[in-house]
Design a protein around this motif. Structure first.
Motif, mmCIF file in Angstrom:
data_model
loop_
_atom_site.group_PDB
_atom_site.id
_atom_site.type_symbol
_atom_site.label_atom_id
_atom_site.label_comp_id
_atom_site.label_asym_id
_atom_site.label_seq_id
_atom_site.Cartn_x
_atom_site.Cartn_y
_atom_site.Cartn_z
ATOM 1 N N LEU A 97 13.549 -38.944 -24.941
ATOM 2 C CA LEU A 97 14.311 -37.711 -24.771
ATOM 3 C C LEU A 97 13.385 -36.529 -24.487
ATOM 4 N N LEU A 98 12.287 -36.445 -25.228
ATOM 5 C CA LEU A 98 11.359 -35.339 -25.012
ATOM 6 C C LEU A 98 10.663 -35.443 -23.655
ATOM 7 N N LYS A 99 10.368 -36.650 -23.206
ATOM 8 C CA LYS A 99 9.816 -36.807 -21.860
ATOM 9 C C LYS A 99 10.809 -36.282 -20.821
ATOM 10 N N THR A 100 12.085 -36.587 -21.020
ATOM 11 C CA THR A 100 13.127 -36.108 -20.110
ATOM 12 C C THR A 100 13.135 -34.587 -20.072
ATOM 13 N N SER A 101 12.993 -33.967 -21.235
ATOM 14 C CA SER A 101 12.933 -32.510 -21.313
ATOM 15 C C SER A 101 11.737 -31.959 -20.560
ATOM 16 N N GLY B 230 18.300 -32.670 -16.923
ATOM 17 C CA GLY B 230 19.386 -32.326 -17.826
ATOM 18 C C GLY B 230 20.335 -33.450 -18.181
ATOM 19 N N ILE B 231 20.243 -34.593 -17.479
ATOM 20 C CA ILE B 231 21.131 -35.734 -17.751
ATOM 21 C C ILE B 231 20.300 -37.008 -17.727
ATOM 22 N N ILE B 232 20.464 -37.852 -18.748
ATOM 23 C CA ILE B 232 19.831 -39.167 -18.743
ATOM 24 C C ILE B 232 20.884 -40.221 -19.049
ATOM 25 N N LEU B 233 20.926 -41.243 -18.203
ATOM 26 C CA LEU B 233 21.841 -42.374 -18.375
ATOM 27 C C LEU B 233 21.017 -43.601 -18.753
ATOM 28 N N SER B 234 21.507 -44.397 -19.685
ATOM 29 C CA SER B 234 20.824 -45.634 -20.026
ATOM 30 C C SER B 234 21.828 -46.750 -20.237
ATOM 31 N N LYS B 235 21.410 -47.971 -19.924
ATOM 32 C CA LYS B 235 22.274 -49.110 -20.215
ATOM 33 C C LYS B 235 22.103 -49.567 -21.663
ATOM 34 N N SER B 236 21.171 -48.923 -22.390
ATOM 35 C CA SER B 236 20.857 -49.329 -23.758
ATOM 36 C C SER B 236 21.314 -48.282 -24.775
ATOM 37 N N ASP C 122 20.844 -32.453 -28.279
ATOM 38 C CA ASP C 122 21.797 -31.394 -28.593
ATOM 39 C C ASP C 122 21.095 -30.035 -28.626
ATOM 40 N N GLU C 123 19.898 -29.995 -29.212
ATOM 41 C CA GLU C 123 19.139 -28.752 -29.305
ATOM 42 C C GLU C 123 18.604 -28.305 -27.948
ATOM 43 N N LEU C 124 18.217 -29.263 -27.114
ATOM 44 C CA LEU C 124 17.568 -28.939 -25.845
ATOM 45 C C LEU C 124 18.533 -28.885 -24.662
ATOM 46 N N GLY C 125 19.821 -29.135 -24.903
ATOM 47 C CA GLY C 125 20.814 -29.014 -23.842
ATOM 48 C C GLY C 125 20.810 -30.146 -22.842
ATOM 49 N N ILE C 126 20.521 -31.349 -23.300
ATOM 50 C CA ILE C 126 20.449 -32.510 -22.407
ATOM 51 C C ILE C 126 21.653 -33.416 -22.643
ATOM 52 N N THR C 127 22.280 -33.849 -21.565
ATOM 53 C CA THR C 127 23.396 -34.791 -21.639
ATOM 54 C C THR C 127 22.847 -36.203 -21.779
#
Length: 271
Positions: free
Chosen positions: A210-214, A219-225, A236-241
């Motif tokens: 999640l932090l790497k994504t930030s 702003g959006i990360i999809l995973s099959k897991s 939630d704190e960093l505004g990421i979907t």
């Protein structure tokens, strides 16, 4: 040492009552030691492909660099397993509290994590990108279809940078963190903006993912897991979907559902 992404290995395969000896294709595990301005900085256990992307993305993710322009030179020697990196402005590895550490390929505790370094480069995301439920499912299908390494070995993770409708680039690695670092490195090296982009991912979404994504500005990360509790709290704190378990016709939306069209209005306020 093999430097191919996959190798053949004589294997006995058993299915029910049938047994046979075959040459099985398996993923290669490759240790790459990063020498930063002459210092041994870290050893990453990875897949031996797109290694310059991996080096750049790893250094950016760790807060060593912010742009690729800070790197004077990278020389990757596959045969010795060393990457020699020269920066325009030298740094001391002890600035980052993890000199000579091992970055394992597994998804457990071997990959150490230092929150004080992350605090310098993690950022709140204000992306206006929106997707539909159908687009999420289509993008996941495209990710899985675009990975011949996974189909042959079953031993790698995949990550893609995408728009709401199109996969732009995909990277594979035995380490899920490495796959993301390769995406980050490719973005920096090719000057690809994070604006209106999302990440499609095959691995578990942990706090580190999640932090790497930030840090990538996504702003959006999809995973099959699956996801972890710390990951969704940080999202939630960093505004990421965060959307997990994207498989066939189902998925779970954990944070910021306002970016996803096709959700019943009365559910939007439940998160």
């Amino acid at each position: 040492m093999s430097i191919a992404g996959e190798v053949g290995w004589k294997t006995i395969k058993i299915k029910g009552t049938h047994q046979e000896s075959v040459s099985e294709v398996i993923a290669t595990e490759f240790p790459l030691t990063l020498m930063l301005d002459g210092y041994e900085f870290a050893t990453i256990v990875c897949s031996p492909g797109e290694l310059e992307d991996l080096v750049v993305g790893f250094l950016a993710s760790e807060g060593v660099i912010r742009t690729v322009a800070e790197i004077k030179d990278i020389q990757v020697d596959l045969y010795t397993g060393f990457a020699h990196i020269a920066l325009h402005k030298s740094v001391q590895p002890d600035q980052f509290d993890h000199s000579s550490r091992l970055i394992g390929s597994c998804c457990g505790k071997s990959r150490q994590f230092y929150f004080k370094n992350d605090a310098r480069v993690a950022k709140t995301i204000t992306s206006r990108l929106e997707v539909t439920v159908h687009q999420c499912m289509q993008l996941m299908k495209k990710l899985m279809d675009s990975s011949p390494e996974f189909k042959r070995t079953g031993g790698v993770h995949n990550a893609s940078l995408a728009t709401s409708t199109e996969v732009l680039l995909t990277r594979s690695d035995i380490g899920r963190h490495n796959a993301l670092d390769k995406i980050f490195g490719a973005m920096l090296r090719d000057k690809i903006s994070a604006k209106e982009k999302l990440v499609v991912f095959s691995g578990r979404i942990s706090s580190e993912v999640l932090l790497k994504t930030s840090k990538m500005g996504i702003g959006i990360i999809l995973s099959k897991s699956a996801v972890t509790d710390l990951a969704v709290k940080l999202a939630d704190e960093l505004g990421i979907t965060v959307i997990g378990f994207v498989r066939d016709d189902r998925m779970n939306i954990y944070t910021r559902p306002d970016r996803v069209h096709g959700i019943h209005p009365h559910l939007q306020t439940d998160l």
